[in-house]
Every structure is written in structure tokens, then in C-alpha cells.
Design a protein around this motif. Structure first.
Motif, PDB file in Angstrom:
ATOM      1  N   LEU A 424       0.735  -1.198   0.072  1.00 56.51           N
ATOM      2  CA  LEU A 424      -0.093  -0.108  -0.088  1.00 56.51           C
ATOM      3  C   LEU A 424       0.832   1.243   0.150  1.00 56.51           C
ATOM      4  CD1 LEU A 424      -2.775  -1.026   2.562  1.00 56.51           C
ATOM      5  CD2 LEU A 424      -3.176  -0.341   0.258  1.00 56.51           C
ATOM      6  N   ASP A 425       1.887   1.203   0.813  1.00 52.23           N
ATOM      7  CA  ASP A 425       2.820   2.051   0.967  1.00 52.23           C
ATOM      8  C   ASP A 425       3.496   2.758  -0.330  1.00 52.23           C
ATOM      9  OD1 ASP A 425       2.124   2.642   3.633  1.00 52.23           O
ATOM     10  OD2 ASP A 425       4.012   1.830   4.328  1.00 52.23           O
ATOM     11  N   SER A 426       3.850   1.569  -0.848  1.00 51.54           N
ATOM     12  CA  SER A 426       4.669   1.974  -2.166  1.00 51.54           C
ATOM     13  C   SER A 426       3.789   1.866  -3.486  1.00 51.54           C
ATOM     14  CB  SER A 426       5.673   0.317  -2.567  1.00 51.54           C
ATOM     15  OG  SER A 426       5.050  -0.431  -2.651  1.00 51.54           O
ATOM     16  N   GLY A 427       2.338   1.763  -3.274  1.00 46.85           N
ATOM     17  CA  GLY A 427       1.454   2.143  -4.458  1.00 46.85           C
ATOM     18  C   GLY A 427       1.400   1.153  -5.328  1.00 46.85           C
ATOM     19  N   ARG A 428       1.815  -0.231  -4.988  1.00 49.63           N
ATOM     20  CA  ARG A 428       1.900  -1.300  -5.730  1.00 49.63           C
ATOM     21  C   ARG A 428       0.417  -2.060  -5.468  1.00 49.63           C
ATOM     22  NH1 ARG A 428       5.840  -4.813  -3.903  1.00 49.63           N
ATOM     23  NH2 ARG A 428       6.499  -3.365  -2.331  1.00 49.63           N
ATOM     24  N   THR A 429      -0.629  -1.763  -4.822  1.00 46.09           N
ATOM     25  CA  THR A 429      -1.716  -2.542  -4.677  1.00 46.09           C
ATOM     26  C   THR A 429      -2.655  -1.782  -5.613  1.00 46.09           C
ATOM     27  OG1 THR A 429      -1.139  -2.673  -2.344  1.00 46.09           O
ATOM     28  CG2 THR A 429      -3.394  -3.198  -2.877  1.00 46.09           C
ATOM     29  N   GLU A 430      -3.313  -2.635  -6.431  1.00 47.84           N
ATOM     30  CA  GLU A 430      -4.225  -1.981  -7.398  1.00 47.84           C
ATOM     31  C   GLU A 430      -5.536  -2.618  -6.895  1.00 47.84           C
ATOM     32  OE1 GLU A 430      -4.727  -2.687 -12.131  1.00 47.84           O
ATOM     33  OE2 GLU A 430      -2.754  -2.468 -11.397  1.00 47.84           O
ATOM     34  N   MET A 431      -6.458  -1.658  -6.993  1.00 46.72           N
ATOM     35  CA  MET A 431      -7.963  -1.963  -6.535  1.00 46.72           C
ATOM     36  C   MET A 431      -8.760  -2.447  -7.700  1.00 46.72           C
ATOM     37  SD  MET A 431      -8.407  -1.095  -2.898  1.00 46.72           S
ATOM     38  CE  MET A 431      -6.475  -0.917  -2.513  1.00 46.72           C
ATOM     39  N   ARG A 589      -8.987   3.809  -9.479  1.00 44.10           N
ATOM     40  CA  ARG A 589      -8.174   4.345  -8.864  1.00 44.10           C
ATOM     41  C   ARG A 589      -6.796   3.071  -8.550  1.00 44.10           C
ATOM     42  NH1 ARG A 589      -8.224   8.929  -5.768  1.00 44.10           N
ATOM     43  NH2 ARG A 589      -6.919   8.148  -4.333  1.00 44.10           N
ATOM     44  N   HIS A 590      -5.659   3.406  -8.769  1.00 39.85           N
ATOM     45  CA  HIS A 590      -4.611   2.473  -8.624  1.00 39.85           C
ATOM     46  C   HIS A 590      -3.766   2.623  -7.314  1.00 39.85           C
ATOM     47  CE1 HIS A 590      -5.263   0.660 -12.549  1.00 39.85           C
ATOM     48  NE2 HIS A 590      -5.420   2.080 -13.097  1.00 39.85           N
ATOM     49  N   GLY A 591      -3.240   1.696  -6.781  1.00 42.87           N
ATOM     50  CA  GLY A 591      -2.423   1.859  -5.726  1.00 42.87           C
ATOM     51  C   GLY A 591      -2.943   1.998  -4.252  1.00 42.87           C
TER      52      GLY A 591
END
Ligand code: ADP
Length: 591
Positions: A424-431, A589-591
């Protein structure tokens, strides 16, 4: 008035003409006088000179007669033409040589009152008196004539009236010429002014305009002489100046805008300590207007002004300030070594940075602590089993192994949660945004927790509005959030409690409340339970398999759906957690 170029030119022309005419006039008048004098003595010499000795002898013979004076008169009358006697301005007189008395002549009136001039005295002494006196108002010649015992003096006197008349005429002509000359010079000066001074005046007006900052028009060039070249050069210079000034102005505007909007504070001081510039960020960081404070008040504690001024670029000083809980990094450097240099101060607000660092340190300490406890447990139980050498009762050994497995599971959960947070912190989680029925998702979560709730003899009450809509979001992640809230309610409510799950729709948002009558959260901890690893009761959390990361992960997920997750302030025991979500997402939204 005489300071204008035009007037100076007129004056010079007039002076030139006047002095020229004065010189010419003086020369002419002197020449005329000299000529007249020369002519007089030439005439006399021709009549009485040695070349005309015959006439002089006849004069002497005449003088020897008893009526010598009359004889002389006759002879002089006969030569009056050669002597230039005109009976007006030039006359002859015959005097007695011994007494000097007038005897006869062409003008008795003057003859009777003749003055005894130097030439007459010379003649009375027996020599020819022909001395010229340029300053006298007359010219004369006295010739002694001796005949027998008689001694006469022939005296010829010219009162210079003719020269005077001539000079007067000349003077009038010179004056007239002077007048005409002056008129011509006036006319010329006007013509000159038109061709020379007008362009200079235009140039002066243009220069004044440029000096006042008006670069609008160029000056008309209507000649190719030096003034024309000067005007063209001036126009070019003004154009270059205009372009340069525009460039400087644009640079200044850019800098102003930069200073105005930059997040770092910038303050500049002149050599004498006067403030040159201070941007709004500086005043805001220092919590006081920089315009109203001196360098001494603001930064002297960090570095004295004179010492910064004395530094050689690129050296600079740095220090720290704490203002109203803000942590400020201050950099001080001299700008330009020239006379007009000064000191530039840049202030950087490092509060957030510090807090982040602090949080990171705390986080690492927490992670280490959280992992160390289960690891210690695993190690001590494993050692006990090994040291027993297979002597432990089977039940005990099974119990120990259960603890080891339980602790490993816990560590796995912690590591998984940490991985989720790191992603989540590094923005690698895609919703994975997709529409789904909000009510169905809550129902599914309730069902999955039902068994656990029953184990603790909790009553699970559902109070959903009938018309729960379809919403947009990542269903599995939102179900994870709901499950976290519900399982917390189950965990932190003593057995036999009541857990109420209600949901509804309000405008463009949907909401879900999970309300329990459990141990509740003390007011002091309410603000912090969404922080990573924060737990009110660590022992209880660990006992129930919590990691202290559940709510922080849940809040991150909800924020990525533009929703909110918060505690509801309420009376009585227990806790209410509210989740709100928008029905529609503004684009995936991504990340
Ligand atoms: P944990 O894994 O410890 O449950 P969470 O992040 O889910 O971690 O919760 C953080 C802390 O908030 C918990 O340790 C607990 O002290 C407190 N908490 C959460 N929900 C409740 C609740 N319903 N009643 C009382 N305390 C709660």
C-alpha cells in the motif's frame, strides 16, 4: 536663454560677423589715413624736393626781392595744383622766418591765428619741418626760404577734413555691411538650426523619453551625416535596452512567482542588514512577519550576520530552529561578493520529515518487538521438547507443538500484514473496482463471522435498510475491512455480548455501523487505534491472534475508495465503528 544650442549658435554667428567687420573697418580706416599722409608728403616732395631744385631756386630768387612774400605767393599759386591746395582743407601760408608772423596765404583767417607747430619751429631754425604726427588732427610741412637777407617760411597745412569725411563715409558703409552681415548670419543660423539642431533636439527628447522608461517610438532619421548615424545608433541602443529590460523584468517576475509560491522560506538581507525580500512561506514558518523583525531577532542565534557576510562562496552556514512545535532547518549564505551583496536565508520545514523518520523508527522497533516475542516462544518450547529427549508426556508435547504452530501462524500473519502495508505504501496495490451489491457483501461477512460469534455466545443482530444499493469498489478488500471491524467487535466483547450490524444509504454514500457492548476504547486511545501496531490491551490482542495492524490496513483500503473509517462517539459501554463509502468511484484508482 543663452543655454540653448540654437541661441549659442546665433550668438557665435553675430560675434563672428561683428568682429570680422570691426577688423575690416579698422584696417580700411587706417589704410585710408596712411594713404592720405603718404600722398601729402609725396606731393610736397615732388614740388619742394631735390628733384625740383629749379623751383626751389626760383623761390629763393623771388624771396630775395623786396616784395619777396608776394613773389612767393605768385609761385605757390602757380603750383597750387601740384601741391593739392584746394583752399578748403589744404592751404598755404607765407610767414616771416624771423618773427614767425603771418604775411600772406590762401586763407587769411586761419593764417592770422596759426599755432606754432613743431614743424614751424624746425623751419624757423632753418631746416625743413616735415615731421609726421599720426595722432594730430592736421598734417603740415614748413619750408624755410632764404633769399638775400629775406627769410620766409612756406607753411602748408592740411586740417584732414577730407580724411575725416572719407572715414565717416567708410564708417557708414561698414555699419551697413555689418547690418546686412548680421541679418545674413541670423538667417544662416536658423537654417543651420533646422539641419543641425533640430535633429539633436529630437534626439534629446527621445533620450529623455527612454530615460523615463518609454520605449514606444523610434526617432526619425532623416540624414546620413554624423547626427544621422548617432540617431540610428541611439535607436538600436534603445531597442537593445528595451529587450534587455524586458528579459530582466521577466526574470524578476519569474523569481517573484517562485519566491511567492515556493514551500521553502526565503529571506534576503542587504549588506547593511536591511530586508530586501521575504516570501510568505518564511513568515508562516517563523510564525511572525519577517518584514517586522531584524536579522538579529530571527537568526542571530544560529550565525552572526557579519560572519555570514564574510564567508566565501560556495560556503554556507546551517542551523536549526524550533518555532511553535515546527522543526526548521536554516541555511545562510552570502550572495555576491560585490558592494551590493548581502545574506540569503533559506528555511526548510522539516517537521513532517522528522515525524516520518520518528514513525519509521517506531515502526521498526514495533516490528522487531512483535516478531521477537513469538520467536522467543517458539525457541523456548522447541528447546524444552529437545531437552526432554522424548521423555515428555505426549499431551504436553502436543500442547507445546500447538504453541509453536500457533506462534508461527502469528508471525506469518504479521509478515503478511506488513507485506500488505508495504505494498500500500509503495503504491503497488491495485484496487479491482467493480459494481457489487453492498448489502450482499455485508451479509456474506456476517455469515462468515457467525460461527465465531456463536462460539462466544454473542448475539449478532442485522439491521439493514431494505434498499441497499449497488456500489463501486474492490469487493474482496472491502469485505476484508468489514470482517476486521466485525472480528474486533467479537474479540473485544466479553462472551455473551451483543453485536449490532446496521447499514443504510445517505445521499451518494452508503454506511455500515458495527456496534458492540464490549470493553470499549478509552478516550485517550481513540485517536490512535488506526496507527500501525497500536493496541489498547496488547495481551488481549495477542491472545486473540491480533497483530495491531488490522485497522490501519482497513483504513488504507477505505481511503483508496474515497471513504472513511472512524469511531463513533457515543454514550455507554462498548464501541461503534462506522464505515462510509461513496456509491460511485471517480474513475478507477490504482495503488
Ligand atoms: P488487533 O489486531 O490488535 O485487533 P486492530 O488494528 O484491528 O488490531 O485494532 C487495534 C486496537 O484497537 C486493538 O488492539 C484494540 O485494542 C482496539 N479495538 C479495535 N476494535 C475494538 C472494539 N470493537 N472494542 C474494543 N477495542 C477495540
Amino acid at each position: 536663454m543663452f543655454r540653448s544650442l540654437h541661441m549659442k549658435l546665433v550668438l557665435i554667428m553675430l560675434l563672428l560677423v561683428t568682429s570680422l567687420m570691426a577688423v575690416v573697418g579698422a584696417f580700411l580706416i587706417t589704410s585710408v589715413s596712411n594713404f592720405y599722409f603718404d600722398d601729402f608728403y609725396t606731393q610736397m616732395d615732388e614740388v619742394f624736393g631735390s628733384e625740383n631744385a629749379e623751383f626751389v631756386n626760383s623761390l629763393r630768387s623771388g624771396a630775395a626781392q623786396s616784395d619777396g612774400a608776394a613773389r612767393l605767393q605768385e609761385m605757390l599759386e602757380a603750383n597750387s595744383g601740384a601741391l593739392g591746395i584746394n583752399y578748403r582743407s589744404r592751404n598755404y601760408y607765407i610767414l616771416d622766418g624771423v618773427t614767425g608772423a603771418y604775411l600772406v596765404g590762401s586763407d587769411d583767417e586761419t593764417g592770422a591765428s596759426l599755432a606754432m607747430t613743431e614743424n614751424l619751429l624746425i623751419a624757423r631754425n632753418g631746416s625743413v619741418g616735415c615731421k609726421t604726427d599720426i595722432t594730430a588732427s592736421y598734417m603740415d610741412i614748413a619750408i624755410p626760404i632764404t633769399g638775400g637777407t629775406n627769410f620766409y617760411i612756406i607753411y602748408i597745412l592740411d586740417d584732414l577734413e577730407t580724411v575725416g569725411d572719407l572715414n565717416s563715409q567708410l564708417f557708414i558703409i561698414i555699419m551697413q555691411a555689418l547690418l546686412v552681415g548680421l541679418l545674413i548670419s541670423l538667417l544662416l543660423s536658423f537654417l543651420l538650426a533646422k539641419t543641425m539642431i533640430n535633429p539633436i533636439e529630437r534626439l534629446t527628447i527621445g533620450a529623455e523619453r527612454v530615460a523615463a522608461g518609454d520605449f514606444g517610438d523610434t526617432i526619425e532619421v532623416d540624414s546620413s551625416d554624423e547626427i544621422g548615424i548617432l540617431t540610428t545608433t541611439f535607436n538600436e541602443m534603445s531597442s537593445v535596452l528595451h529587450t534587455t529590460l524586458e528579459a530582466v523584468e521577466s526574470e524578476r517576475n519569474k523569481l517573484d512567482t517562485l519566491f511567492l509560491h515556493m514551500t521553502d522560506g526565503v529571506v534576503a538581507y542587504a549588506r547593511d542588514g536591511a530586508l530586501i525580500h521575504g516570501n510568505p512561506a518564511a513568515s508562516e514558518m517563523l510564525s511572525r512577519p519577517v518584514e517586522e523583525c531584524s536579522y538579529e531577532e530571527l537568526f542571530a542565534d544560529i550565525f552572526p550576520f557579519e560572519l555570514v557576510l564574510g564567508m566565501q562562496r560556495p560556503h554556507f552556514a546551517e542551523g536549526e530552529l524550533t518555532v511553535d512545535g515546527k522543526y526548521l532547518e536554516v541555511y545562510l549564505a552570502p550572495f555576491s561578493d560585490e558592494k551590493n551583496g548581502g545574506v540569503l536565508v533559506v528555511i526548510h520545514d522539516a517537521t513532517e520529515q522528522r515525524k516520518t523518520e520518528e514513525r519509521r523508527r517506531e515502526f521498526i522497533a514495533n516490528v522487531s518487538h512483535e516478531l521477537r516475542t513469538p520467536l522467543t516462544n517458539v525457541r523456548s518450547y522447541a528447546e524444552t521438547i529437545r531437552e526432554s529427549g522424548g521423555e515428555l508426556p505426549q499431551e504436553m508435547e502436543d500442547g507445546f507443538l500447538d504453541v509453536i504452530i500457533g506462534e508461527t501462524d502469528r508471525m506469518t500473519r504479521i509478515v503478511q500484514d506488513l507485506l500488505t502495508l508495504s505494498r500500500l505504501d509503495s503504491g503497488r496495490t491495485e484496487m479491482q473496482m467493480a459494481p457489487f451489491a453492498f448489502g450482499d457483501a455485508i451479509e456474506a461477512v456476517c455469515r462468515s463471522i457467525e460461527l465465531e460469534a456463536e462460539r462466544h455466545r454473542h448475539t449478532l443482530i442485522r439491521e439493514f435498510d431494505d434498499d441497499l444499493p449497488t456500489i463501486e469498489g474492490d469487493r474482496s478488500r472491502l469485505e476484508q475491512v468489514m470482517l476486521n471491524i466485525l472480528s474486533n467487535a467479537v474479540k473485544y466483547t466479553p462472551d455473551g455480548g451483543e453485536i449490532r450490524v446496521s447499514a443504510g444509504v445517505r445521499g451518494d454514500t452508503v454506511w455500515m455501523d458495527v456496534c458492540d457492548n464490549g470493553i470499549g476504547i478509552p478516550a485517550a486511545d481513540r485517536g490512535r487505534i488506526f496507527e500501525r501496531f497500536y493496541r489498547v490491551d496488547k495481551a488481549r490482542s495477542r491472545e486473540s491472534g491480533g497483530t495491531g495492524l488490522g485497522l490501519s490496513i482497513a483504513r488504507e483500503f477505505v481511503q483508496r475508495h474515497n471513504g472513511t473509517l472512524a469511531l463513533v462517539e457515543r454514550d455507554g459501554p462498548g464501541t461503534t465503528v462506522r464505515l462510509t463509502l461513496p456509491r460511485k468511484q471517480k474513475g478507477t484508482r490504482h495503488g
